[in-house]
Scaffold this active site. Sequence first.
Site, PDB file in Angstrom:
ATOM      1  N   ASP A   8       0.866  -1.178   0.000  1.00 14.06           N
ATOM      2  CA  ASP A   8       0.000   0.000   0.000  1.00 14.06           C
ATOM      3  C   ASP A   8       0.908   1.236   0.000  1.00 14.06           C
ATOM      4  O   ASP A   8       2.126   1.131  -0.215  1.00 14.06           O
ATOM      5  CB  ASP A   8      -0.984  -0.031   1.188  1.00 14.06           C
ATOM      6  N   CYS A  65       3.193  -3.137   4.080  1.00 16.16           N
ATOM      7  CA  CYS A  65       2.298  -2.034   4.426  1.00 16.16           C
ATOM      8  C   CYS A  65       2.996  -1.287   5.555  1.00 16.16           C
ATOM      9  O   CYS A  65       4.213  -1.417   5.701  1.00 16.16           O
ATOM     10  CB  CYS A  65       0.886  -2.535   4.772  1.00 16.16           C
ATOM     11  N   THR A  67       2.827  -1.530   8.983  1.00 11.31           N
ATOM     12  CA  THR A  67       3.351  -2.444  10.010  1.00 11.31           C
ATOM     13  C   THR A  67       3.610  -3.845   9.483  1.00 11.31           C
ATOM     14  O   THR A  67       4.330  -4.620  10.111  1.00 11.31           O
ATOM     15  CB  THR A  67       2.315  -2.596  11.140  1.00 11.31           C
ATOM     16  N   HIS A  98      11.220 -23.613   9.226  1.00 11.56           N
ATOM     17  CA  HIS A  98      10.191 -24.401   9.920  1.00 11.56           C
ATOM     18  C   HIS A  98       8.797 -24.253   9.317  1.00 11.56           C
ATOM     19  O   HIS A  98       7.968 -25.145   9.492  1.00 11.56           O
ATOM     20  CB  HIS A  98      10.125 -23.998  11.400  1.00 11.56           C
ATOM     21  N   HIS A 133       8.474 -30.756  10.282  1.00 14.72           N
ATOM     22  CA  HIS A 133       7.818 -29.481   9.956  1.00 14.72           C
ATOM     23  C   HIS A 133       6.816 -29.655   8.815  1.00 14.72           C
ATOM     24  O   HIS A 133       5.798 -28.967   8.769  1.00 14.72           O
ATOM     25  CB  HIS A 133       8.870 -28.428   9.602  1.00 14.72           C
TER      26      HIS A 133
END
Length: 143
Positions: A8, A65, A67, A98, A133
Amino acid sequence: MNVIIGSDHAGYQMKEKVIAHLLKLGIEVEDVGTHDEESVDYTDFGRQVASKVSDASFDRGILMCGTGLGMSMVANRFPRVRAALANDLFSAIMSRRHNDSNILVMGGRLIGDTLAMQLVDTWLDTPFEGGRHQRRLEKMDAE
Ligand code: RB5
């Protein structure tokens, strides 16, 4: 490997630098936008990237973005998408080893460009360890 990338407005500046970095490495990149710093909804760009990783049109995706939170929430709603919000190197490495993450999400307002490029390089280069995993990943998609 091909990579699809989106952001964004809050991740736009970082996205442009990541694209230049990937092209320098010889990696094919598809840019879904946004293309400037005018306010947009991260959802629209996150959905475009995640849907193309979900349907295997692209091997990997990168989203940014402010955060990284909104983008990772959007991306992880898509089947087969394992989006990792990684604003530190340990998370980027472990998300590959993992969790076999196929989308890297970073916060454009949280980290600097030098770290962002290190995260991208590390994330692209770190293999999935498989084994136990793999079993855990399969349980993510269990009915
Ligand atoms: C935009 O202001 C901001 O909300 C967005 O970039 C993101 O951080 C959302 O999770």
